[in-house]
Design a protein around this motif. Structure first.
Motif, PDB file in Angstrom:
ATOM      1  N   CYS A 168       0.835  -1.204   0.000  1.00  0.00           N
ATOM      2  CA  CYS A 168       0.000   0.000   0.000  1.00  0.00           C
ATOM      3  C   CYS A 168       0.872   1.258   0.000  1.00  0.00           C
ATOM      4  N   ASP A 169       2.184   1.100   0.241  1.00  0.00           N
ATOM      5  CA  ASP A 169       3.151   2.190   0.210  1.00  0.00           C
ATOM      6  C   ASP A 169       4.302   1.738  -0.690  1.00  0.00           C
ATOM      7  N   PRO A 170       4.062   1.660  -2.012  1.00  0.00           N
ATOM      8  CA  PRO A 170       5.015   1.035  -2.931  1.00  0.00           C
ATOM      9  C   PRO A 170       6.252   1.890  -3.206  1.00  0.00           C
TER      10      PRO A 170
ATOM     11  N   ASN B 298      -0.742  -7.968   3.137  1.00  0.00           N
ATOM     12  CA  ASN B 298       0.219  -8.339   4.178  1.00  0.00           C
ATOM     13  C   ASN B 298       1.423  -7.405   4.211  1.00  0.00           C
ATOM     14  N   CYS B 299       1.284  -6.212   3.642  1.00  0.00           N
ATOM     15  CA  CYS B 299       2.467  -5.356   3.469  1.00  0.00           C
ATOM     16  C   CYS B 299       3.022  -4.788   4.772  1.00  0.00           C
ATOM     17  N   ARG B 300       2.215  -4.696   5.792  1.00  0.00           N
ATOM     18  CA  ARG B 300       2.640  -4.181   7.101  1.00  0.00           C
ATOM     19  C   ARG B 300       3.129  -2.733   7.059  1.00  0.00           C
ATOM     20  N   SER B 301       2.774  -2.010   6.023  1.00  0.00           N
ATOM     21  CA  SER B 301       3.140  -0.599   5.919  1.00  0.00           C
ATOM     22  C   SER B 301       2.264   0.223   6.858  1.00  0.00           C
ATOM     23  N   PRO B 302       2.777   1.324   7.413  1.00  0.00           N
ATOM     24  CA  PRO B 302       1.924   2.214   8.216  1.00  0.00           C
ATOM     25  C   PRO B 302       0.734   2.749   7.404  1.00  0.00           C
ATOM     26  N   LYS B 303       0.870   2.755   6.077  1.00  0.00           N
ATOM     27  CA  LYS B 303      -0.195   3.248   5.197  1.00  0.00           C
ATOM     28  C   LYS B 303      -1.097   2.115   4.696  1.00  0.00           C
TER      29      LYS B 303
END
Length: 157
Positions: free
Chosen positions: A92-94, A142-147
């Protein structure tokens, strides 16, 4: 005087800037092996072109490999003729983006990438069915991004 043929030299493929290996996000991932500058075209997303209408509706594969083209009629299926690009995971935060150019898809760096850094682009998946909690769960992120928005589906407008 006879001339000898010049010595033949082998043309070497330049060392790749990326490699596929195990990912902490999901299965396999693609990692930079060398610095990659912002706006660099990294790799083409390759595979067999097939019509959306021929894709089985009940795919049981947990991996999302099919890449829909802007024409809305075709997808790229990397199961045949695909390359390393199929292993680039969603975030989500590429740090990369997929850009379609003349019905070909290329992955570009959104920022400078360091060696060892995993490459990500936002899948922004689109679905034909109503967007429900169940559909979002099927496309869980599953990206675990803050965003992180919790789903690989395209952002809600």
């Amino acid at each position: 005087m006879t001339r000898k043929n010049p010595a033949k030299t082998k043309t070497r493929k330049p060392a790749s800037r990326i490699e596929v290996r195990k990912s902490g996000v999901h299965g396999r991932g693609v990692y930079a092996t060398k610095p990659i500058s912002k706006d660099t075209r990294i790799i083409e997303y390759t595979g067999k072109r097939i019509l959306w209408e021929t894709v089985p509706a009940d795919l049981d594969d947990p991996h999302t490999f099919l890449f829909g083209l802007d024409n809305g009629k075709e997808v790229i299926d990397p199961a045949t003729g695909g390359n390393e690009a199929r292993w680039i995971n969603h975030s989500c935060d590429p740090n990369c983006e997929a850009i379609e150019e003349n019905e070909r898809v290329f992955i570009y760096a959104l920022r400078h990438l360091r060696p060892g850094e995993e490459l990500f682009y936002d899948y922004a998946l689109q679905v034909d069915e109503p967007r429900t909690k169940e559909v979002e769960k099927e496309c869980e992120c599953n990206c675990r991004s803050p965003k992180c928005r919790g789903t690989m589906l395209e952002p809600k407008s």
